[in-house]
Scaffold this motif. Sequence first.
Motif, short mmCIF file in Angstrom:
data_model
loop_
_atom_site.label_atom_id
_atom_site.label_comp_id
_atom_site.label_asym_id
_atom_site.label_seq_id
_atom_site.Cartn_x
_atom_site.Cartn_y
_atom_site.Cartn_z
N PRO A 215 -142.52 35.98 -6.85
CA PRO A 215 -143.76 35.46 -7.61
C PRO A 215 -143.42 34.23 -8.49
O PRO A 215 -144.20 33.53 -8.84
N LEU A 216 -142.01 33.86 -8.91
CA LEU A 216 -141.72 32.80 -9.29
C LEU A 216 -141.68 31.30 -8.51
O LEU A 216 -142.01 30.47 -9.09
N THR A 217 -141.10 31.68 -7.60
CA THR A 217 -140.87 30.33 -6.58
C THR A 217 -142.10 30.31 -5.47
O THR A 217 -142.02 29.21 -4.75
N GLY A 218 -142.58 31.51 -5.08
CA GLY A 218 -143.54 31.41 -3.91
C GLY A 218 -142.82 31.78 -2.70
O GLY A 218 -143.62 31.81 -1.65
N ASN A 219 -141.59 32.02 -2.71
CA ASN A 219 -140.77 31.95 -1.51
C ASN A 219 -141.02 33.32 -0.74
O ASN A 219 -140.86 34.38 -1.00
N PRO A 220 -141.75 33.39 0.56
CA PRO A 220 -142.10 34.56 1.23
C PRO A 220 -141.17 34.89 2.04
O PRO A 220 -141.30 35.89 2.64
N TRP A 221 -139.96 34.30 2.16
CA TRP A 221 -138.77 34.77 2.81
C TRP A 221 -138.02 35.82 2.08
O TRP A 221 -136.91 36.13 2.58
N GLU A 222 -138.26 36.22 0.99
CA GLU A 222 -137.62 36.99 0.03
C GLU A 222 -138.65 37.84 -0.82
O GLU A 222 -139.61 37.42 -1.14
N PHE A 223 -138.13 39.25 -0.80
CA PHE A 223 -138.98 40.25 -1.38
C PHE A 223 -138.25 40.39 -2.64
O PHE A 223 -137.10 40.26 -2.93
N VAL A 224 -139.22 40.58 -3.82
CA VAL A 224 -138.61 41.03 -5.04
C VAL A 224 -139.08 42.45 -5.49
O VAL A 224 -140.33 42.76 -5.40
N ILE A 225 -138.09 43.21 -5.89
CA ILE A 225 -138.25 44.73 -6.39
C ILE A 225 -137.88 44.73 -7.69
O ILE A 225 -136.91 44.35 -8.34
N ASN A 226 -138.74 45.45 -8.44
CA ASN A 226 -138.54 45.80 -10.08
C ASN A 226 -138.80 47.22 -10.04
O ASN A 226 -139.79 47.73 -9.77
N ALA A 227 -137.63 47.90 -10.60
CA ALA A 227 -137.52 49.33 -10.38
C ALA A 227 -137.16 50.01 -11.78
O ALA A 227 -136.22 49.38 -12.37
N VAL A 228 -137.78 51.09 -12.04
CA VAL A 228 -137.33 52.16 -13.65
C VAL A 228 -137.29 53.41 -13.10
O VAL A 228 -138.01 53.87 -12.10
N PRO A 229 -136.61 54.22 -13.74
CA PRO A 229 -136.86 55.60 -13.70
C PRO A 229 -138.05 56.26 -14.15
O PRO A 229 -138.54 55.61 -15.25
N GLY A 230 -138.38 57.06 -13.63
CA GLY A 230 -139.81 57.71 -14.22
C GLY A 230 -141.09 56.95 -13.89
O GLY A 230 -141.05 56.23 -12.90
N PHE A 244 -133.47 44.95 -11.08
CA PHE A 244 -134.16 43.69 -10.03
C PHE A 244 -133.12 43.60 -8.84
O PHE A 244 -132.11 43.73 -8.97
N PHE A 245 -134.24 43.65 -7.75
CA PHE A 245 -133.45 43.38 -6.32
C PHE A 245 -134.15 42.17 -5.60
O PHE A 245 -135.29 42.16 -5.77
N ARG A 246 -133.60 41.46 -5.01
CA ARG A 246 -134.20 40.64 -4.11
C ARG A 246 -133.51 40.93 -2.66
O ARG A 246 -132.20 41.02 -2.30
N THR A 247 -134.43 40.96 -1.72
CA THR A 247 -134.14 41.58 -0.35
C THR A 247 -134.75 40.40 0.74
O THR A 247 -135.62 39.64 0.54
N GLY A 248 -134.23 40.43 1.91
CA GLY A 248 -134.55 39.34 3.10
C GLY A 248 -135.92 40.07 3.49
O GLY A 248 -136.23 41.47 3.43
N TRP A 249 -136.76 39.14 3.85
CA TRP A 249 -138.06 39.54 4.30
C TRP A 249 -138.17 40.29 5.41
O TRP A 249 -138.95 41.51 5.59
N GLU A 250 -137.12 40.06 6.12
CA GLU A 250 -137.22 40.78 7.60
C GLU A 250 -136.27 41.85 7.86
O GLU A 250 -136.68 43.00 8.50
N THR A 251 -135.19 41.80 7.09
CA THR A 251 -133.85 42.90 7.24
C THR A 251 -134.24 43.96 6.39
O THR A 251 -133.66 44.81 6.34
N GLY A 252 -134.61 43.47 5.00
CA GLY A 252 -134.76 44.63 3.94
C GLY A 252 -133.24 44.78 3.17
O GLY A 252 -133.09 45.40 2.14
N LYS A 253 -132.39 43.78 3.65
CA LYS A 253 -131.08 43.76 2.96
C LYS A 253 -130.92 43.12 1.54
O LYS A 253 -131.59 42.06 1.46
N ILE A 254 -130.19 43.56 0.74
CA ILE A 254 -129.97 43.19 -0.41
C ILE A 254 -129.53 41.69 -0.56
O ILE A 254 -128.27 41.51 -0.19
N ILE A 255 -130.13 40.62 -1.21
CA ILE A 255 -129.54 39.12 -1.29
C ILE A 255 -128.90 39.32 -2.75
O ILE A 255 -128.01 38.53 -3.01
#
Length: 880
Positions: A215-230, A244-255
Motif C-alpha cells: 500500500p505504500l509503494t503500489g508494488n503488486p509483486w509483493e504482498f504485505v501482511i500485518n498480524a497481531v495475536p487475538g 510485519f511480513f512481506r511475501t512474493g506475490w506468486e510464491t508466498g515466500k517471505i521476503i
Amino acid sequence: MLENQDEKHYFHLKLFIIITIMFINDLRNVNNAALVGGKAWNLAKVLQTGFRIPETKVINIDALNLFVSFHNLKHKIEDHLAVNYKDSKSISESYKSITELILSSDIPVGLRQEFEPVFEKMLADSTFGLAVRSSAVHEDSTETSFAGVFDSFINVISMEDIWEKIKSCWLSSWSPKALRYMSKMGIKPVITGMAVILQEVIPAECSGVIYTADPLTGNPWEFVINAVPGLSIDLLSGSGKGDFFRTGWETGKIIESEIIQKHEYLKASENGLSRVEIKKDSVDKPVLDDYMISYLANTARKLDEKYNKRLDIEWVWINRELYIIQLRPLTAVPVFFPVNLDHEQNKRSWGPALTTLPLRADQHPNLLTPLYSDYSEAEMWHRYQPEDIILTSICSYTLDVNGYRYWDTDKQPNFMEFFDHPGEYESWILKNEPEYRERWDKRKDELQEIKDIAVNAIENNEHSFELIPSMLEVMDRLWDLNSFGWSGPQALGWMCEAALDSYLNENNIKADIYSLIFGGNNSYTYRVSEALYDLGKTTDEKEVLSVFNNLPLNEIIPHLNISFKDSAFIIKLESLCWKFGKTPPSWIDRPSFWNKGSFDIQIVNAIKKSMQNKSRDVRELQNKSQKNRLEYVKSIRENLKNSKSCDLERFDRLVELARYWGQALNDRHGLAVGLLYEKELIWYTGCRLKSEGLLNDVEDILVMKRSDLEKIKKGTDLESLKDIYLNRLHEFMKNRRLTPPIMPGSQKAKEIQKPVIPEKSSKPGAIEQTYKGKGFSGGFVSGNARKIENLFDEEELDSLYENDILILPYETAFHYADWHSLLTVIKAVVSPGRPSHHLAQVARECCVPLVGHVSGDLNKIPEGISITVDGTKGLIRVVS
C-alpha cells in the motif's frame, strides 16, 4: 378489525413480506449488490468462491426503506441531506436531530417478529457474540472504500443491543463524515442506501490484514501482511502495531519481516472483550509461522486472481483454520510502473496504443498478447503508405514497457499537408489509385486463401508441430491484408471526395457531393444487415420468438444456445456468423479471447427489431438511395454542360472513385471473416498443445511468443518447452498486475481527455430553436430526440425505435461496427463533432440524414422532444 396504527402497519408489513421481498439474506444466495451493499456483496463472493467466512446474515436495504416509510421520515432525512456539508455547525446540528429521531423511533413490530428468531439463533450459536457492521451501497468498491467512515460494532450479545447497533449503522450513512466523503468522491447520498451485516465473532488466536500490493509503494509483486495475536481491532483502527511480513506475490515466500514485542492481546470471551497479558517468553515470538504465512498469501493470491483486483483482506486464524472477515479493493495506492527510457525515447510523448491486436478479456487494453507482440500497429499503418505522402495520419513509433504498448502521440502530418491545393489531389489519385484498387479487388481471393489454409490445417493435421506452420502463415497473411486495409481504404475515400468537391468548385457548381455518392454497391456491412433482417423476418419458431420478446438482449443467444440448441434459428445464426466473421454461438463455452464480442447485442438487436417489424429493409433503403443519387447526378450533369470547362467524363470518373473508396471503408470490416478462421486455427492448435502436455490451458497459447512456437515446429524437446511456457505465463501474469500510467517516462505528459458525456436533459429550460451544422448525408425527417450514452448498453440499444433521432454525446462518433442495422431502425443522426467516415458512408447508403459539426449546446434539447433534421442544409429544428 385492526384496533391501532401499529397493528395496521403490521398487517401491511406481513403482506409486503409475503408478496414482495425478504429483508434478511443468507450470503450463499445473494445475487444483487445494490440490495446488500458493497461489504456484504464482497463477502458473498468470497463464500460462493469456496473460502471460509464466519456465519453471516445481511439485513438488506429494504429493511431501512420500510423503517423510514413506517415512521414517515423521508422528508426529514431529505432536509438533513440538503444541508451545506461545508457548514460544520449546521450539518452537526442537523445530524444530532436526525440521530435523536431515529433512536427514539421503535422498530416496527413486523420487522421484530420477522428478524428476532434469526437473531436469537445467531446469538445462541455465537458463543462470543456478534459483530454488527455497515454495508453501504458504495462501500468497499473499486473507486470508494469508505474505510473508517461508517460504524461497525463487535461483541454484541443481546437482542436490544442488536437493534440499537443496527440503527447506529443506518445513522452512520447520513453522518457529517460520510456526507463529506461522498461529496468529495462525487457520490449523491441516498436516503436508504445502507444494509447491515450480522456476523459471528470468531475468538481469533491471531488476526490481521493482508494487502495484495504494497500500500505504500503500489508494488503488486509483493504482498504485505500485518498480524497481531487475538483480535485486530487496535491494528485496524491505527492505534496499535503488529508483526510485519512481506511475501512474493506468486510464491508466498517471505521476503522481509519485522517482529515487534507484544505485551497483551485483545480476546473475545463469553463475557465480552478483554485484554490478556502475554507471557514474557512469548513477547518476541512471531504471530504467524511459515506455514500460516504461505497459506494466507496463497489464499489472498487466489482471491486477487478471482477478482482481478488488488485487495485489502481482513482475516482471522483459529485452530489452524483461516476465516476471511472482510475484503475490499485496495484503493488510493501509488502507481507502480518501473520504466527506464533512454535519452531519445524521453524526447517523445508516449500514449497508450490504440491496439488492434486480439486481447484476453482479463488484460488491460494496451497490455500485449505475447503471441502477437511481434506485430506493430505503427508498422501496420505504414506498411502500404506511398513514398511521397502520408495517406493515414498515425504514429510512426511504438514502445513496449513491461509488456504494455505505447505509441508516439506527437502529431503526424496527413495527406492534405502535402498539397498546396485540393485540386492537386486528382493528379495524385489518377497516378496511384489503380495500384491500390488492383490489390483491393483481389482481397476476396486473398481472404479465401487464408480461410482455406486454416480449414485444411484443422482437417488434415493432428499434431501441434504440423499445425503451427499453417497457424503462423495465417497470422502473417491476415496481418498483411489488414495492413493494406488500413492504408488505402482508410484515406482514399476522403481524398476522392475532396477531389470531386474541388472539381465542382472549379466549375462554379454548387452541389452536395454526398448526394452524388449516395447508395452502396453491395458492401460487406450492407450484406450483414440484409442477412440479419432476413433472419429476423423468417424466424417463426414460437419458443425463439418468446425468448426474444422476454429476455434482455445480452441473455437471448446464450439462453437459446442452451435451451434450443438444435432450433432452426440457432443453426441459421451459426451459418450466418461463419459467413460474415461474427463469433458463432457454438463458441459459447470458449474463453474470452475467442468469444469476445460473442452474441453481440448489436446483432441481436438487429434481429429483434426485424422480428418486431421495427426496422426497414436495407434493400429498399439502398434502392431509394440509388434512385435519389441517379436523379441528382443527372441534374448536376445538366448544369455541367453549361460550364465552359465541362468535362463530363472527368466528372463521372471522380464520382466513381469517391463511391468505390467510400464503399471500401465498409468492406474493410469483411476482414473479420479471416480473423474468425485465424482464431479457430489458434484454438485448435492450443487444444493440441494442451493434449500433448505443453499447456495447462488452451487459452495459454496466447502467452507463447511465435519464437517459442517455432521451436515446437523444429521439434525441441517437450520438457524445455514446458519451462519456456511457464516462464512466459509467469511474466504475463506479472505484467498483468501492473496499472500502467497514461504516459510512461519523465517527459511532461500531454493531457489525454476522455469524452465528456452530457447529462440527459428532461426539463425544457432555454431551448435553442435552430441548430446549424454540416450535412454529411442528405434528406429531411422529423422524429423524437434520443440521447444514448452507450450504444453497447443492451437496455439503451433496445430502447431505440423507428421514430427516434439519435443525438451523439461525443465530439466524434461511436466506434460502432454495425451502423447499417442501426440505421435501418432510427430516422437520423446528429453529432456535435465530425462523425466517423464509416458512419457517414452507411448513412448515405441507408438514406438517413446525418448532421455533424453542430454549433450550440445539443444537451439543451430535451430527451424525447420533437425535432426535424435537414441533412442537406445541416439544420436541426426543435418543433415543440
